[in-house]
Each structure stands twice: as C-alpha cells, then as structure tokens.
Motif scaffolding. Structure first.
Motif, PDB file in Angstrom:
ATOM      1  N   MET A 175      65.272 126.429 -38.102  1.00  0.00           N
ATOM      2  CA  MET A 175      64.354 127.194 -37.253  1.00  0.00           C
ATOM      3  C   MET A 175      64.323 126.643 -35.840  1.00  0.00           C
ATOM      4  O   MET A 175      64.134 127.374 -34.876  1.00  0.00           O
TER       5      MET A 175
ATOM      6  N   ALA B 171      65.496 135.695 -33.721  1.00  0.00           N
ATOM      7  CA  ALA B 171      64.405 135.800 -34.685  1.00  0.00           C
ATOM      8  C   ALA B 171      64.889 135.973 -36.109  1.00  0.00           C
ATOM      9  O   ALA B 171      64.307 135.406 -37.022  1.00  0.00           O
TER      10      ALA B 171
ATOM     11  N   GLN C 283      65.688 132.779 -37.471  1.00  0.00           N
ATOM     12  CA  GLN C 283      64.460 132.001 -37.714  1.00  0.00           C
ATOM     13  C   GLN C 283      63.789 132.436 -39.012  1.00  0.00           C
ATOM     14  O   GLN C 283      63.288 131.609 -39.765  1.00  0.00           O
TER      15      GLN C 283
ATOM     16  N   ILE D 213      56.788 139.782 -42.499  1.00  0.00           N
ATOM     17  CA  ILE D 213      57.699 139.543 -41.373  1.00  0.00           C
ATOM     18  C   ILE D 213      58.677 140.684 -41.265  1.00  0.00           C
ATOM     19  O   ILE D 213      58.893 141.231 -40.188  1.00  0.00           O
TER      20      ILE D 213
ATOM     21  N   VAL E 274      59.002 143.282 -38.249  1.00  0.00           N
ATOM     22  CA  VAL E 274      60.192 143.462 -37.428  1.00  0.00           C
ATOM     23  C   VAL E 274      60.542 144.939 -37.327  1.00  0.00           C
ATOM     24  O   VAL E 274      60.853 145.466 -36.259  1.00  0.00           O
TER      25      VAL E 274
ATOM     26  N   PHE F  98      57.411 146.824 -35.281  1.00  0.00           N
ATOM     27  CA  PHE F  98      57.147 146.473 -33.886  1.00  0.00           C
ATOM     28  C   PHE F  98      58.398 146.555 -33.034  1.00  0.00           C
ATOM     29  O   PHE F  98      58.325 146.753 -31.849  1.00  0.00           O
TER      30      PHE F  98
ATOM     31  N   GLU G 175      63.570 142.616 -27.704  1.00  0.00           N
ATOM     32  CA  GLU G 175      63.878 141.577 -26.709  1.00  0.00           C
ATOM     33  C   GLU G 175      63.918 140.205 -27.352  1.00  0.00           C
ATOM     34  O   GLU G 175      64.751 139.382 -27.044  1.00  0.00           O
ATOM     35  N   ARG G 176      62.960 140.019 -28.245  1.00  0.00           N
ATOM     36  CA  ARG G 176      62.851 138.737 -28.909  1.00  0.00           C
ATOM     37  C   ARG G 176      64.142 138.409 -29.659  1.00  0.00           C
ATOM     38  O   ARG G 176      64.566 137.272 -29.748  1.00  0.00           O
TER      39      ARG G 176
ATOM     40  N   PHE H 107      55.719 135.079 -20.994  1.00  0.00           N
ATOM     41  CA  PHE H 107      55.148 134.787 -22.266  1.00  0.00           C
ATOM     42  C   PHE H 107      54.105 133.673 -22.169  1.00  0.00           C
ATOM     43  O   PHE H 107      53.071 133.693 -22.816  1.00  0.00           O
ATOM     44  N   ARG H 108      54.341 132.724 -21.293  1.00  0.00           N
ATOM     45  CA  ARG H 108      53.379 131.627 -21.173  1.00  0.00           C
ATOM     46  C   ARG H 108      52.174 132.024 -20.348  1.00  0.00           C
ATOM     47  O   ARG H 108      51.296 131.227 -20.095  1.00  0.00           O
ATOM     48  N   GLY H 109      52.164 133.262 -19.868  1.00  0.00           N
ATOM     49  CA  GLY H 109      51.019 133.695 -19.082  1.00  0.00           C
ATOM     50  C   GLY H 109      51.039 133.109 -17.696  1.00  0.00           C
ATOM     51  O   GLY H 109      50.022 133.037 -17.018  1.00  0.00           O
ATOM     52  N   GLU H 110      52.214 132.667 -17.242  1.00  0.00           N
ATOM     53  CA  GLU H 110      52.282 132.051 -15.925  1.00  0.00           C
ATOM     54  C   GLU H 110      52.806 133.057 -14.905  1.00  0.00           C
ATOM     55  O   GLU H 110      53.295 132.684 -13.862  1.00  0.00           O
ATOM     56  N   ARG H 111      52.705 134.346 -15.262  1.00  0.00           N
ATOM     57  CA  ARG H 111      53.254 135.341 -14.328  1.00  0.00           C
ATOM     58  C   ARG H 111      52.384 135.390 -13.078  1.00  0.00           C
ATOM     59  O   ARG H 111      51.198 135.117 -13.119  1.00  0.00           O
ATOM     60  N   ARG H 112      53.041 135.750 -12.008  1.00  0.00           N
ATOM     61  CA  ARG H 112      52.319 135.741 -10.741  1.00  0.00           C
ATOM     62  C   ARG H 112      51.990 137.158 -10.302  1.00  0.00           C
ATOM     63  O   ARG H 112      52.683 138.062 -10.661  1.00  0.00           O
TER      64      ARG H 112
ATOM     65  N   LEU I 135      52.631 140.950 -28.788  1.00  0.00           N
ATOM     66  CA  LEU I 135      53.552 140.816 -29.919  1.00  0.00           C
ATOM     67  C   LEU I 135      54.227 139.455 -29.913  1.00  0.00           C
ATOM     68  O   LEU I 135      54.405 138.834 -30.955  1.00  0.00           O
ATOM     69  N   GLU I 136      54.585 138.996 -28.719  1.00  0.00           N
ATOM     70  CA  GLU I 136      55.182 137.662 -28.621  1.00  0.00           C
ATOM     71  C   GLU I 136      54.209 136.609 -29.139  1.00  0.00           C
ATOM     72  O   GLU I 136      54.586 135.707 -29.878  1.00  0.00           O
TER      73      GLU I 136
ATOM     74  N   TRP J   3      53.916 136.799 -32.847  1.00  0.00           N
ATOM     75  CA  TRP J   3      55.121 136.268 -33.483  1.00  0.00           C
ATOM     76  C   TRP J   3      55.119 134.742 -33.485  1.00  0.00           C
ATOM     77  O   TRP J   3      55.391 134.096 -34.501  1.00  0.00           O
TER      78      TRP J   3
ATOM     79  N   PHE K 226      52.590 133.480 -35.805  1.00  0.00           N
ATOM     80  CA  PHE K 226      53.042 133.713 -37.166  1.00  0.00           C
ATOM     81  C   PHE K 226      54.046 132.654 -37.613  1.00  0.00           C
ATOM     82  O   PHE K 226      53.919 132.063 -38.682  1.00  0.00           O
TER      83      PHE K 226
ATOM     84  N   ASP L 113      48.402 131.112 -26.713  1.00  0.00           N
ATOM     85  CA  ASP L 113      48.899 132.492 -26.693  1.00  0.00           C
ATOM     86  C   ASP L 113      48.045 133.393 -27.557  1.00  0.00           C
ATOM     87  O   ASP L 113      47.690 134.495 -27.156  1.00  0.00           O
TER      88      ASP L 113
ATOM     89  N   ARG M 279      46.150 129.642 -15.214  1.00  0.00           N
ATOM     90  CA  ARG M 279      45.842 130.747 -14.305  1.00  0.00           C
ATOM     91  C   ARG M 279      45.077 131.843 -15.017  1.00  0.00           C
ATOM     92  O   ARG M 279      44.560 132.743 -14.388  1.00  0.00           O
TER      93      ARG M 279
ATOM     94  N   ARG N 213      43.186 131.652 -21.567  1.00  0.00           N
ATOM     95  CA  ARG N 213      44.096 130.565 -21.903  1.00  0.00           C
ATOM     96  C   ARG N 213      43.465 129.216 -21.577  1.00  0.00           C
ATOM     97  O   ARG N 213      43.619 128.245 -22.318  1.00  0.00           O
TER      98      ARG N 213
ATOM     99  N   ARG O 230      43.000 137.021 -14.805  1.00  0.00           N
ATOM    100  CA  ARG O 230      43.517 135.973 -13.911  1.00  0.00           C
ATOM    101  C   ARG O 230      42.382 135.272 -13.194  1.00  0.00           C
ATOM    102  O   ARG O 230      41.534 135.907 -12.564  1.00  0.00           O
TER     103      ARG O 230
END
Lengths: 220, 487
Positions: free
Chosen positions: A144, A150, A153, A191, A195, A198, A202-203, A215-220, B158-159, B162, B165, B240, B304, B308, B365
C-alpha cells in the motif's frame, strides 16, 4: 499424522507469504489481479485445512467466503473497473522493485523474530500461522505504501485482510471469526462499490502535484 | 455507586441505547421530508441520551456481550449529550445546505440514517464486553463516518473520504491483529471460545496471560486504534475528514469518535497494567501523545482553512489526553478524563460556531473571514469564548484540566513537563493569533443574519465555563473513582 497435518498447514501458510511477494513485483494491472485471485485460492485452502485440523466446521464458511468473493467476484469486478474507467494498465511504483523486495524480506524476518519469540509457549500450529500471517500483513502494508494507484492499494489492503483471516483461523477456537470475515467482506465491497459509484478517476490515474496541493486544502 | 431504581423500565437501559438508534436508522432512511427527518433525528438522539442517563441510576447485570461499569458510563453519557446538541445544530445546518443546493433531499435522508447508525455503533463499541464485538462496532463507526465525509461528492470531499477510508481501514486491520493476539494469549488460560474474548474475564485473569504476546498485541492495538484517535504520525486522515465533510460530522468526529477510539486504547492499557510481567503501556502513550501535541501545535500556524485548523487542534488535544493517561496514576488519569470531557464539549461548540460562520460568509478560508464580533456579535463572541477555552485560558474548564496534567507531570517526571508546556504554549500562540484576525477588525464577507438557534453552542460553552469555576462534588468523586480504576 500429527506431523503431516502441521506440514500441510505450514506449506499453505508459506504459500500465502509467497503470493504476497509475487504481488510486490507485478507491474501490470491484469497480472496483479490474477495473482491476487491466486492468493485468495491459497487462503481458501489454508483456512479449509485449519477447519479440517481443528474440526471446526464454521471455518469452512470463512473459506467459502474467501473463495467466492475474493478469488472470483472481486478480481472480476476490479478488472471491469480498470477497463471501464480506462485506468493505465501499468502500475506506478515508488522506489524500484528491487529495494521493495528487499524491504519485504526484512518484513518477513522481522515478523518471524517477533512472533516466534512471543509465542514460544503456544501450540505449534497456531504459532507458525501467526508468524506467517504477520508477514502477509506487513507485506500488504508495504504494497500500500509503494503503490500510488488506488486499485493496487485496494489489492494491498485485501492482502492485509487475507493475513488477518489466516491469523484468526489459526487461533484455535476463536469465536466471531466468521462474523469478522463477513464484516471485512462488507468493507471490501464498500470500496469496490465506492469506486464504481464515485468514479474518482483522477485518483486512479495520476498523482499530479497540483492535485495533491488542492487536496491538502492549501489552494490559493 | 448506584441508587435504587426509581421506576421499573420495560427494557434495561443498555439495550435501549442500542435499540433506539437502531430503530432510528430504519425509520429515517425512509422519511423523505427534511423537516420530519431532522426532528426525528433530534428526538431519537434525545431519547438515547435520556436512556443513557438512566444507566446512572440502574445498571443492567453483567452480560456476555454488553456490560456497564464506571468507566464506560462517562463516555456514554458525554457522547449522548454531544449527539443531542449536534443533532439540533445539524437540523439548521442541513436545512441551509438543502436551500443552497449543496445537498439533495436523498442526501439528507441518507445523512440522518447514518447519523443514527453512528450513534448506534459508538454505543455498541462502548458497551461491548467482548474485544471482537468492540472491534466490529468501531469498524462500523468508521464506515458510517466515511460515507458522511464524502457526502458533498466534490472532488476534495471524495479524496478526503478515500484517504480516511484507507488509513482507517489499515488502522482497523492492525487493531484486529492485536485483538487476535490477545485471544491467543488468553486461550491457554481461559480455554477456547467466548470466555477468552470477554473483557471482564480477561481483566480478572490478566496476571496469568502470556506477557510476551500481550506486549506485541498492545503495540498493534495502540497503532491501530491510535490511528483512529488521530495520533501523529498516523493522523493524516483527520484534517481532511474534518474539513471536507458536513460540519456536524466534524463536531461528532472530534467530540465523540476520537473518544471512542481512545476508550479502546484505555481498556487494553488496563489489561496490560493488570499483568505484572508485561511492559508498561504508559511510555508508548506518553511518546505518541507528546509527538502529536508538538507536531499539531506547529501545524496550527500554517493553516488557511478554518475547519482544518480546528482539526489540528483536535490532534493537539488528543495528544494531551493520551499523554495524561500514559502518565497514569490517580491525578493524571483524573486530569485526562476531565480534559477529554472538556475538549469534547468545547471542540463541538467551536464546530457549531464554525459551521454557521462558513454558511454566512460562504467560505472556510481564514483570510476571508474578518471582524466577526462586529458583523455577527452572538456568533463571533461564541467563537471567541470557545477558542479562548480551547487555548487553555483561565478560568475555563480546559485550563483547569491542562493545569492538572502539567502539575502532576512536574511532580513525577519534571523533564517530561518541559516539552508538554512548550507544546501547549506554541498551540496557544497560534490560536490567539488566528482568533484576533477572525474575530476583530473590519468585517468582511457575507453580512446576512444567522437563521439558527444558538442553544447548542451556548449550552456547551456554559458547561465549559461553569466547569472552570465550579465542579460538582459527585462528578469529582465519580472521576476520581474512575481514575483509580484506570490504574
């Protein structure tokens, strides 16, 4: 006779570890799923053998679930997912195959050292099963970690589960084994259905850095 | 502690707190109307909470599958209360989401059914007198929350689902391996079959079990259930899942589910403590707790996204609680229990406030949320009180429990107190910095009034403030008793 029972159990459990190694070096999706189906067959035999040795008929149910679900339905469903979603047929790995195999050997050695020492007083049948089961679990974790896509995994997770079923079947007289294997099957079914529904394409396809940033929420 | 029964109940309360949410699932999955659905959701949660209060008065006899003792009652009652207030909050939250079209009516039906399923599985995990049953219940709880986290069907949701999960399943798999090992250790002593998986018999015979197997088992159980507690470095799913799911779920995750996983860890810790030859489980918990605390405290600075950020704050506090229980002894255990209670109440209150904020401002944000105390005084000051409480300012409840953790550590292991205080200070700084930006200054973003009840938010805050000033005697006695039990 006692010796023979033990040897066959040993052989089958060892076979499970071997198929876990085979999973580690597959580079094509179709062959990965085929090897996984093979592992499920070996698991079925191993659990059925435990059922025979321990005279525990309920374990035959667990063996049956493993055969029908994991050797037939899930590999088939996953190969359909691979085809219908147009996922790349080759598998990206982190690190090379060589280092991964070496790490895998380290995992097996570790589990032998830990388990054989910890279970010195236990029944020999359960003891070796447990050591092999831990190897399968660790190899599944390794898979994994080293696979990015995926579907592989999921296969890694299911091989962890195979190791756990082996351990539970080997623990003589353990209650709830059937229930636990059913609970796990529900999990895996989730699972696979997830799959399908959903379609997180991309995953499955890429690990672009951009996608990870979002994905980390760090988008600007 | 038990009182004579006030009046006879048709079924015993332990069965009731499982049966009520189970009926709730079946009923709510078929209710198409949002209004009815959300009301029934509150009603079922409330009925479950009332039955759990009845457990304080009358305890069902020890069963093979279910049992009630002083420890799990604390978790059940606390969980029942947070589940009720969250269901009230979620009624207005989900109503807003339906209006804005982020959720469809089918989603809400599913959501309410899953909410009850979650209450059911958490109560089952807490009541289980069987390590296998407890494992199945925690797996079920994971499944229901995964489904709710992914409910918005956006790419990010969804990410997050996942990731949650996969990591949750790996954790659950490791925990199962540990459970099998505990059975293997018990089997020579207790014989084959159910007895070897029953808590009460396991603890009674703990000193006879093979210490080597128990040691290995505890490592797996700690890592497995520790993943679900959100301890670093196994925490990756937690931010997340909190940020991308509906906010009531963030409140339930932080306020309840993390506690349930911690409860599992505590049970196995009790088992190991009862065996004189096994390793001491404390140091492992102390290390994981400190790592989580310090790591999360630093991560708070770079966030940010408002949800989170509070998710990282949950990791920080679970670290403190794990640390306290790892230290052990009556005082540290007492502090851990109190901190767990206070954290559940405060963090869910903060998520109630954050949910309304995100809805009126239309964003999560941090940079786009300004001057809340001016634009929405009731909401803004609610958030201020909550954040001040979670940061550990006196005289609120969390200050008291953190003070107890620190002072008991100073008394026994002064060196360990240094990283502990350092982590607390770092986290405090980050929260205060963000709070001033969000709460004060020139207002920005949406100015629409909040059309929701502040009852859930302020009832939690009142309890936290009240607990900081005065803790009722019976509660203290109860917690002291449990702290002794935990060893």
């Amino acid at each position: 006779m006692e010796r023979f029972l033990l040897d066959v159990a040993h052989l089958l459990a060892g076979g499970l570890v071997l198929t876990s190694f085979m999973l580690l070096y597959q580079t094509r999706m179709s062959s990965l799923l085929a090897v996984f189906a093979l592992q499920a067959v070996v698991l079925t035999l191993s659990v059925a053998w435990q059922a025979h040795v321990q005279n525990a008929p309920h374990l035959y149910i667990t063996a049956g679930i493993a055969l029908v679900l994991k050797a037939i339905i899930i590999p088939y469903a996953l190969s359909r997912v691979v085809r219908s979603l147009g996922i790349h047929r080759s598998i990206e790995t982190v690190g090379g195959i060589g280092p991964t195999m070496l790490a895998g050997m380290g995992c097996v050695a570790l589990s032998m050292v830990v388990m054989l020492k910890a279970t010195a007083t236990a029944n020999p049948l359960a003891r070796e099963d447990l050591a092999f089961a831990l190897s399968v679990v660790l190899l599944g974790l390794l898979m994994m970690v080293t696979r990015r896509n995926a579907v592989s995994q999921i296969v890694g997770f299911m091989s962890i589960e195979n190791g756990l079923i082996l351990a539970a079947a080997g623990a003589k007289g353990m209650p709830l084994v059937v229930e636990i294997s059913v609970a796990f099957s529900v999990l895996v079914a989730f699972i696979v259905i997830g799959v399908f529904l959903f379609r997180i394409r991309e995953r499955f396809d890429s690990v672009e850095l951009q996608a990870l940033d979002d994905f980390r929420g760090e988008r600007r | 502690m038990s009182w004579p029964p006030l009046f006879p109940l048709p079924i015993d309360p332990a069965t009731a707190i499982l049966l009520i949410p189970a009926i709730g699932v079946l009923l709510l999955v078929g209710l198409p109307s949002y209004k009815l659905g959300s009301r029934f959701n509150v009603l079922f949660a409330f009925a479950t909470f009332l039955s759990s209060l009845y457990l304080l008065v009358e305890r069902p006899p020890l069963g093979r599958y279910l049992f009630v003792d002083d420890l799990n009652i604390v978790f059940i009652v606390l969980g029942g209360f947070v589940a009720v207030t969250t269901s009230v909050f979620s009624a207005s939250y989900i109503g807003h989401e339906l209006e804005t079209g982020r959720l469809t009516p089918t989603n809400q039906r599913f959501y309410h059914a899953m909410y009850q399923a979650l209450i059911f599985s958490m109560n089952l995990a807490l009541l289980a007198n069987n390590i296998g049953l407890m494992w199945v219940a925690i797996e079920l709880a994971t499944m229901t929350t995964v489904l709710m986290v992914g409910m918005y069907r956006t790419h990010a949701a969804l990410e997050a689902a996942w990731k949650y999960f996969i990591l949750g399943s790996v954790g659950i798999a490791l925990a199962l391996f540990g459970t099998i090992l505990v059975y293997m250790a018990a089997q020579p002593v207790l014989g084959e079959g159910y007895d070897s998986m029953v808590w009460t018999t396991l603890v009674a015979k703990a000193h006879e079990l093979s210490p080597d197997l128990l040691n290995v088992a505890f490592v797996f159980l700690m890592l497995g259930y520790g993943t679900k507690v959100g301890l670093a470095p196994l925490h990756a799913w937690l931010p997340d899942a909190h940020a991308e799911g509906p906010t009531p779920i963030s409140a339930v995750l932080s306020g309840l589910l993390l506690n349930v996983a911690l409860y599992a860890v505590l049970r196995f810790k009790m088992l190991l403590s009862a065996n004189p030859n096994a390793i001491a489980p404390g140091p492992l918990m102390v290390v994981l707790g400190l790592v989580s605390l310090i790591f999360a405290a630093f991560m708070l600075y770079r966030r940010r996204d408002i949800k989170r950020m509070f998710a990282y704050s949950s990791i920080e506090h679970m670290g403190i609680i794990t640390f306290a229980f790892g230290m052990g002894g009556p005082l540290a255990n007492f502090a851990g229990l109190l901190h767990m209670t206070m954290h559940s109440l405060t963090k869910s209150a903060i998520f109630f406030a954050v949910g309304h904020i995100a809805q009126v401002k239309g964003t999560q944000r941090l940079a786009e949320i300004r001057g809340l105390t001016e634009s929405h005084p009731a909401l803004g000051w609610g958030l201020v009180i909550g954040v001040v409480a979670i940061a550990g300012m006196p005289p609120l409840g969390i200050f008291m429990s953190e003070f107890l953790v620190v002072s008991s550590t100073f008394a026994r292991q002064p060196l360990l107190a240094v990283p502990l205080v350092f982590g607390l200070m770092v986290g405090f700084g980050a929260l205060m910095l963000r709070l001033t930006q969000v709460a004060f200054g020139e207002p920005s973003g949406g100015m629409a009034p909040v059309e929701a009840s502040y009852v859930p938010l302020y009832s939690h805050l009142a309890l936290v403030v009240g607990a900081g000033i005065y803790l009722p005697g019976p509660l203290v006695a109860w917690f002291q008793n449990v702290a002794r039990l935990l060893g």
